[in-house]
Write an enzyme that holds these catalytic residues in place. Structure first.
Site, short mmCIF file in Angstrom:
data_model
loop_
_atom_site.label_atom_id
_atom_site.label_comp_id
_atom_site.label_asym_id
_atom_site.label_seq_id
_atom_site.Cartn_x
_atom_site.Cartn_y
_atom_site.Cartn_z
N ASP A 1 73.44 12.30 29.67
CA ASP A 1 73.24 10.56 29.03
C ASP A 1 73.69 9.44 30.05
O ASP A 1 75.10 10.14 30.10
CB ASP A 1 74.12 10.66 27.27
CG ASP A 1 73.48 9.18 26.46
OD1 ASP A 1 73.52 8.61 27.19
OD2 ASP A 1 74.24 9.81 25.27
N ASP B 1 77.61 22.83 25.42
CA ASP B 1 77.05 22.25 24.88
C ASP B 1 78.26 21.94 22.91
O ASP B 1 78.96 22.65 23.01
CB ASP B 1 75.91 21.93 24.43
CG ASP B 1 75.52 20.17 24.62
OD1 ASP B 1 75.62 20.22 23.51
OD2 ASP B 1 74.22 20.54 25.45
N GLU C 1 77.37 24.48 33.16
CA GLU C 1 76.44 23.76 33.29
C GLU C 1 76.67 23.04 32.15
O GLU C 1 76.93 23.03 31.33
CB GLU C 1 74.78 23.88 32.92
CG GLU C 1 73.47 22.84 32.50
CD GLU C 1 72.50 22.95 31.63
OE1 GLU C 1 71.63 22.26 32.31
OE2 GLU C 1 71.82 24.26 31.74
N LYS D 1 75.34 0.81 28.98
CA LYS D 1 75.91 -0.51 28.21
C LYS D 1 77.40 0.27 29.39
O LYS D 1 78.11 1.69 29.41
CB LYS D 1 76.22 -0.67 26.94
CG LYS D 1 75.19 -0.95 26.74
CD LYS D 1 75.60 -1.22 25.26
CE LYS D 1 74.22 -1.45 23.91
NZ LYS D 1 74.53 -1.25 22.12
N THR E 1 64.73 21.65 33.43
CA THR E 1 64.56 21.90 32.58
C THR E 1 63.58 21.27 31.39
O THR E 1 63.08 20.74 31.87
CB THR E 1 66.44 20.75 32.10
OG1 THR E 1 65.64 19.09 31.76
CG2 THR E 1 67.31 20.66 33.60
N GLU E 2 64.33 21.52 30.23
CA GLU E 2 63.36 20.90 29.08
C GLU E 2 62.98 19.22 29.78
O GLU E 2 61.63 18.86 29.42
CB GLU E 2 63.77 20.67 27.77
CG GLU E 2 63.71 22.37 26.73
CD GLU E 2 64.94 22.82 27.30
OE1 GLU E 2 65.90 24.23 27.10
OE2 GLU E 2 65.79 22.41 28.30
N TYR E 3 63.50 18.10 29.53
CA TYR E 3 63.63 16.23 30.31
C TYR E 3 62.88 16.93 32.03
O TYR E 3 62.02 15.59 31.46
CB TYR E 3 64.73 16.06 30.20
CG TYR E 3 64.89 15.58 28.58
CD1 TYR E 3 65.00 14.93 27.99
CD2 TYR E 3 66.67 15.55 28.25
CE1 TYR E 3 65.58 15.07 26.39
CE2 TYR E 3 66.93 16.36 27.55
CZ TYR E 3 66.68 15.00 25.86
OH TYR E 3 66.66 15.09 25.70
N GLU E 4 63.23 17.55 32.09
CA GLU E 4 62.04 17.58 33.43
C GLU E 4 61.15 17.67 33.37
O GLU E 4 60.23 17.10 34.08
CB GLU E 4 62.81 18.58 34.61
CG GLU E 4 62.72 18.03 35.72
CD GLU E 4 63.44 19.32 37.18
OE1 GLU E 4 63.18 19.13 38.12
OE2 GLU E 4 64.57 19.79 36.43
#
Length: 243
Positions: free
Chosen positions: A125, A69, A44, A129, A199-202
């Protein structure tokens, strides 16, 4: 990204040599030796706090997992989640999980060609831009690296809440002639699938009713062959007369 963590973070993760790898370049081509077996390796990229990779390592002991990470604090938090998820005596580390601290931009320095079977990109991320497009983990520059590192069974599984990143990614996969399957514009439309590890974000985004986008990209020759065989079998089943 700036993360505030308690003092002594580096010292804490340095002590966890059974789980955390601070110089993953030392294991390029030698990850099987690190784990002590020849099981497939799934990686991952951008593991965040480690919920996904920790749960995957518990659900699938037949696979070796590596979470990557670059931030010490995230690696520390992921190590806590990993030990809790493993639920082993004395807080031992899961035997099929490693947490590697490194910048993903240098991923080819930590893995040898063909050493990885699957790459997970979860809520990367989006770098919205246009001038930052090359930093997106689904940019062609990264995909060329992944293609080199993945073996014959190689796949990429990608999830995001960003519609713009998802569209960019699908177009990039298509431009490179990569086969895609199981494309979903709203993975949780009928609730979270049983097979899906969040995931946490999910969990946060789906809880707000935001759609989660997902796709699997088939790169390896063996993986592509299996995929085409499955498509052929499905077509034959659908073409068979119903009785």
């Amino acid at each position: 990204m700036r993360l505030r963590g308690r003092k002594g973070i580096l010292e804490e993760i340095e002590r966890q040599k059974d789980l955390i790898v601070l110089t993953p370049t030392d294991y390029k081509g030698k990850w099987a030796e690190f784990f002590g077996n020849g099981k497939p390796i799934h990686v991952e990229l951008g593991m965040g706090k480690g919920k996904f990779i920790s749960e995957m390592s518990v659900r699938h002991p037949e696979v070796n997992y590596i979470g990557v990470d670059m931030y010490d604090e995230l690696v520390r938090r992921a190590s806590e989640k990993a030990r809790i998820a493993a639920n082993l005596e004395d807080g031992a580390a899961p035997p099929n999980l490693a947490l590697a601290r490194m910048n993903i931009e240098r991923i080819e320095e930590a893995f040898a060609p063909g050493e990885i079977e699957r790459i997970y990109l979860n809520f990367s991320d989006p770098w919205p831009k246009k001038k930052h497009a090359r930093r997106r983990l689904t940019h062609a520059g990264f995909l060329h690296k992944y293609r080199e590192l993945l073996n014959a069974a190689g796949e990429i599984h990608f999830k995001t809440d960003s519609r713009s990143l998802f569209e960019f990614s699908l177009n990039t996969f298509a431009d490179l002639g990569l086969r895609m399957r199981n494309i979903s514009l709203d993975l949780h439309v009928e609730g979270c699938p049983e097979w899906n590890v969040t995931t946490e974000y999910e969990s946060k985004f789906s809880g707000r009713g935001m759609p989660i986008h997902r796709v699997e990209v088939v790169l390896g020759e063996a993986a592509l062959h299996r995929h085409l065989e499955q498509l052929s079998a499905d077509e034959s089943t659908n073409a068979s007369p119903k009785t």
